[in-house]
Design a protein around this motif. Structure first.
Motif, PDB file in Angstrom:
ATOM      1  N   GLU A  55      36.089  39.655  15.710  1.00  0.00           N
ATOM      2  CA  GLU A  55      35.880  38.250  16.058  1.00  0.00           C
ATOM      3  C   GLU A  55      34.425  37.910  16.365  1.00  0.00           C
ATOM      4  N   VAL A  56      33.510  38.792  15.998  1.00  0.00           N
ATOM      5  CA  VAL A  56      32.082  38.559  16.194  1.00  0.00           C
ATOM      6  C   VAL A  56      31.346  38.926  14.901  1.00  0.00           C
ATOM      7  N   LEU A  57      30.418  38.077  14.492  1.00  0.00           N
ATOM      8  CA  LEU A  57      29.600  38.344  13.304  1.00  0.00           C
ATOM      9  C   LEU A  57      28.156  37.994  13.620  1.00  0.00           C
ATOM     10  N   VAL A  58      27.250  38.941  13.399  1.00  0.00           N
ATOM     11  CA  VAL A  58      25.813  38.716  13.625  1.00  0.00           C
ATOM     12  C   VAL A  58      25.200  38.152  12.346  1.00  0.00           C
ATOM     13  N   THR A  59      24.318  37.169  12.495  1.00  0.00           N
ATOM     14  CA  THR A  59      23.718  36.479  11.350  1.00  0.00           C
ATOM     15  C   THR A  59      22.191  36.427  11.475  1.00  0.00           C
ATOM     16  N   ALA A  60      21.544  36.038  10.394  1.00  0.00           N
ATOM     17  CA  ALA A  60      20.090  35.858  10.400  1.00  0.00           C
ATOM     18  C   ALA A  60      19.769  34.511  11.042  1.00  0.00           C
ATOM     19  N   GLY A  61      19.853  34.497  12.352  1.00  0.00           N
ATOM     20  CA  GLY A  61      19.632  33.267  13.093  1.00  0.00           C
ATOM     21  C   GLY A  61      20.835  32.346  12.995  1.00  0.00           C
ATOM     22  N   ALA A  62      20.823  31.296  13.809  1.00  0.00           N
ATOM     23  CA  ALA A  62      21.884  30.297  13.728  1.00  0.00           C
ATOM     24  C   ALA A  62      21.839  29.562  12.398  1.00  0.00           C
ATOM     25  N   THR A  63      20.670  29.502  11.782  1.00  0.00           N
ATOM     26  CA  THR A  63      20.544  28.806  10.495  1.00  0.00           C
ATOM     27  C   THR A  63      21.464  29.426   9.459  1.00  0.00           C
ATOM     28  N   GLU A  64      21.476  30.762   9.379  1.00  0.00           N
ATOM     29  CA  GLU A  64      22.377  31.398   8.424  1.00  0.00           C
ATOM     30  C   GLU A  64      23.825  31.247   8.853  1.00  0.00           C
ATOM     31  N   ALA A  65      24.072  31.274  10.152  1.00  0.00           N
ATOM     32  CA  ALA A  65      25.440  31.096  10.631  1.00  0.00           C
ATOM     33  C   ALA A  65      26.001  29.751  10.179  1.00  0.00           C
ATOM     34  N   ILE A  66      25.195  28.709  10.292  1.00  0.00           N
ATOM     35  CA  ILE A  66      25.612  27.375   9.842  1.00  0.00           C
ATOM     36  C   ILE A  66      25.861  27.385   8.339  1.00  0.00           C
ATOM     37  N   ALA A  67      24.921  27.956   7.584  1.00  0.00           N
ATOM     38  CA  ALA A  67      25.048  27.980   6.124  1.00  0.00           C
ATOM     39  C   ALA A  67      26.277  28.766   5.691  1.00  0.00           C
ATOM     40  N   ALA A  68      26.453  29.950   6.246  1.00  0.00           N
ATOM     41  CA  ALA A  68      27.575  30.791   5.848  1.00  0.00           C
ATOM     42  C   ALA A  68      28.905  30.139   6.215  1.00  0.00           C
ATOM     43  N   ALA A  69      28.976  29.521   7.388  1.00  0.00           N
ATOM     44  CA  ALA A  69      30.215  28.870   7.808  1.00  0.00           C
ATOM     45  C   ALA A  69      30.582  27.733   6.860  1.00  0.00           C
ATOM     46  N   LEU A  70      29.608  26.920   6.516  1.00  0.00           N
ATOM     47  CA  LEU A  70      29.900  25.773   5.651  1.00  0.00           C
ATOM     48  C   LEU A  70      30.191  26.219   4.218  1.00  0.00           C
ATOM     49  N   LEU A  71      29.442  27.207   3.719  1.00  0.00           N
ATOM     50  CA  LEU A  71      29.712  27.707   2.369  1.00  0.00           C
ATOM     51  C   LEU A  71      31.086  28.368   2.287  1.00  0.00           C
ATOM     52  N   ALA A  72      31.510  28.992   3.368  1.00  0.00           N
ATOM     53  CA  ALA A  72      32.800  29.674   3.374  1.00  0.00           C
ATOM     54  C   ALA A  72      33.974  28.711   3.511  1.00  0.00           C
ATOM     55  N   LEU A  73      33.809  27.679   4.327  1.00  0.00           N
ATOM     56  CA  LEU A  73      34.956  26.876   4.746  1.00  0.00           C
ATOM     57  C   LEU A  73      35.086  25.538   4.027  1.00  0.00           C
ATOM     58  N   ILE A  78      28.191  34.324  15.232  1.00  0.00           N
ATOM     59  CA  ILE A  78      29.362  33.474  15.391  1.00  0.00           C
ATOM     60  C   ILE A  78      30.429  34.252  16.145  1.00  0.00           C
ATOM     61  N   THR A  79      31.244  33.531  16.886  1.00  0.00           N
ATOM     62  CA  THR A  79      32.473  34.077  17.461  1.00  0.00           C
ATOM     63  C   THR A  79      33.609  33.172  17.009  1.00  0.00           C
ATOM     64  N   ALA A  80      34.706  33.787  16.573  1.00  0.00           N
ATOM     65  CA  ALA A  80      35.835  33.016  16.043  1.00  0.00           C
ATOM     66  C   ALA A  80      37.021  33.951  15.859  1.00  0.00           C
ATOM     67  N   ALA A  81      38.160  33.372  15.543  1.00  0.00           N
ATOM     68  CA  ALA A  81      39.354  34.155  15.249  1.00  0.00           C
ATOM     69  C   ALA A  81      39.112  35.020  14.005  1.00  0.00           C
ATOM     70  N   PRO A  82      39.850  36.125  13.852  1.00  0.00           N
ATOM     71  CA  PRO A  82      39.584  37.074  12.758  1.00  0.00           C
ATOM     72  C   PRO A  82      39.550  36.449  11.371  1.00  0.00           C
ATOM     73  N   GLY A  83      40.473  35.548  11.067  1.00  0.00           N
ATOM     74  CA  GLY A  83      40.493  34.943   9.746  1.00  0.00           C
ATOM     75  C   GLY A  83      39.245  34.135   9.452  1.00  0.00           C
ATOM     76  N   LEU A  84      38.755  33.404  10.463  1.00  0.00           N
ATOM     77  CA  LEU A  84      37.532  32.617  10.291  1.00  0.00           C
ATOM     78  C   LEU A  84      36.320  33.528  10.149  1.00  0.00           C
ATOM     79  N   VAL A  85      36.226  34.566  10.974  1.00  0.00           N
ATOM     80  CA  VAL A  85      35.105  35.498  10.867  1.00  0.00           C
ATOM     81  C   VAL A  85      35.093  36.157   9.489  1.00  0.00           C
ATOM     82  N   SER A  86      36.260  36.560   9.010  1.00  0.00           N
ATOM     83  CA  SER A  86      36.342  37.191   7.697  1.00  0.00           C
ATOM     84  C   SER A  86      35.869  36.245   6.594  1.00  0.00           C
ATOM     85  N   ALA A  87      36.255  34.972   6.696  1.00  0.00           N
ATOM     86  CA  ALA A  87      35.825  33.994   5.700  1.00  0.00           C
ATOM     87  C   ALA A  87      34.314  33.800   5.727  1.00  0.00           C
TER      88      ALA A  87
END
Length: 397
Positions: free
Chosen positions: A98-116, A255-264
């Motif tokens: 339920e935890v994923l480390v990213t290249a700054g929050a900028t990548e976290a935002i990009a990866a979340a939106l590209l995934a979801l 990011i912190t999130a439920a397993p399915g969201l982190v996996s996505a």
């Protein structure tokens, strides 16, 4: 051969056609050219805690992180992030799933939106918004739907009726930023309760950008949306070491999130940077375990700087909105007889020897942000005092 393409089609992907060089690059270049004090881009002018910097040096020397770290992030950091969320907010996350480390929050935002987000999905975001939001929604093929935060008394406020009206059958995701950049608004418990109820009722995913979680002032309180009923399983929460520990160049976010969201999100993230910031991850793990006294002192220091710059701006004649969080102050240039933030900011270096950012760049409805200008106060006290004096002289003589 001229080296030019023979195709009449533009080189830049049409989804990104509206995004040119950022205003931050333009204004930073102007600061260098004119020798002005740069209160535009939001990065500190001093490093964070020495013990955290030494932790990075130690990791480098010990050979920890010099090769590819694990895809989700080094275990020490994921464990530290989970412990931080538990200690601060009572949120329990499994460091492994339920935890994923990213290249700054900028990548976290990009990866979340590209995934979801898929083409045609609508993403509701508060306007004004951090500039990468619009670009990432566009790259994902989504449609951004702005809900405008509007001036009310001495701050910017969310209209909950407007938010509800913005949600349609095509809405996939709410993109929430609190504490909010650039306005400094911190959403209240009542507002967050209403947002949570809306997300549950309409079965929406939520991405929350909480990178300024440790910079809330006065009576404001940071309340993670994931703590509200029904939100733990549908919320992707984003954090950042850069903003909390003043090492913005390290680019360590999560990011912190439920397993399915982190996996996505991980599925998208692995094809962006894959991994990053190896030795710095170990240092940030130690930083997150710093005592509460560090976070309190950090906040108090920024509060004093906020007050210093806010007072100087008010004395220079700006309308100053109260900043409840972040390290930015939004001002109204109307009292100075100005209406165009772009023109004002482009002239400000020559006029006052100070650089700021026009808020209109953070709006789809440019006219709504036209008279507002943002200043950063994450600078040394003497720099802020100098900037305040320059502004007073320029506008009051």
């Amino acid at each position: 051969m001229t080296g030019m393409t023979s195709s009449a089609r533009p080189l830049l992907n049409r989804r990104l056609a509206e995004f040119g060089t950022t205003i931050f690059a333009e204004m930073s270049a102007l600061a260098l050219k004119t020798g002005s004090i740069n209160l535009g881009q939001g990065f500190p002018d001093t490093d964070g805690p020495e013990e955290v910097r030494e932790a990075a040096v130690r990791a480098l020397r010990d050979g920890r992180g010099n090769q590819y770290p694990p895809g989700p992030g080094v275990p020490e950091l994921r464990t530290a992030i989970a412990a931080h969320q538990e200690r601060r907010y009572g949120l329990s996350y499994d460091p492994d799933t339920e935890v994923l480390v990213t290249a700054g929050a900028t990548e976290a935002i990009a990866a979340a939106l590209l995934a979801l987000v898929e083409p045609g999905d609508e993403v509701v975001a508060f306007e004004p918004y951090y500039d990468s939001y619009a670009a990432c929604i566009a790259m994902a093929g989504g449609t951004r739907v702005p809900v405008t935060l509007r001036p009310h008394d001495d701050s910017f406020r969310l209209d909950l009726d407007e938010l509800r009206a913005a949600v349609t059958d095509r809405t996939r995701l709410l993109l929430i930023n609190t504490p909010h950049n650039p306005t400094g608004t911190v959403l209240t418990r009542e507002e967050l309760t209403a947002i949570a109820e809306l997300a549950v009722e309409r079965d929406l995913l939520v991405v929350t950008d909480e990178v300024y979680e440790h910079l809330v002032f006065d009576e404001a309180e940071h309340l993670p949306l994931a703590t509200f009923p029904g939100m733990r399983e549908r919320t992707v929460s984003i954090g950042s070491a850069g903003k909390t520990f003043s090492f913005t160049g390290w680019k360590v976010g999560w990011i912190t999130a439920a397993p399915g969201l982190v996996s996505a999100v991980r599925s998208a993230k692995q094809f962006l940077t894959y991994v990053s910031s190896g030795p710095f991850q170990y240092a940030v793990a130690e930083a997150l375990a710093l005592p509460d006294s560090y976070f309190s002192a950090f906040r108090e220091d920024m509060l004093a700087k906020r007050n210093l710059l806010a007072n100087g701006l008010a004395e220079a004649g700006f309308g100053v909105f109260r900043t409840a969080g972040t390290y930015f102050i939004t001002t109204d240039i109307g009292p100075l007889g100005e209406t165009d933030g772009f023109a004002f900011c482009r002239a400000l270096p020559e006029r006052a020897g100070v650089v700021a950012i026009p808020n209109a760049v953070f709006y789809d409805h440019r006219e709504a942000g036209a008279p507002f200008v943002r200043f950063a106060f994450c600078k040394r006290t003497e720099v802020l005092a100098d900037a305040a004096e320059r502004l007073r002289k320029a506008f009051t003589g």
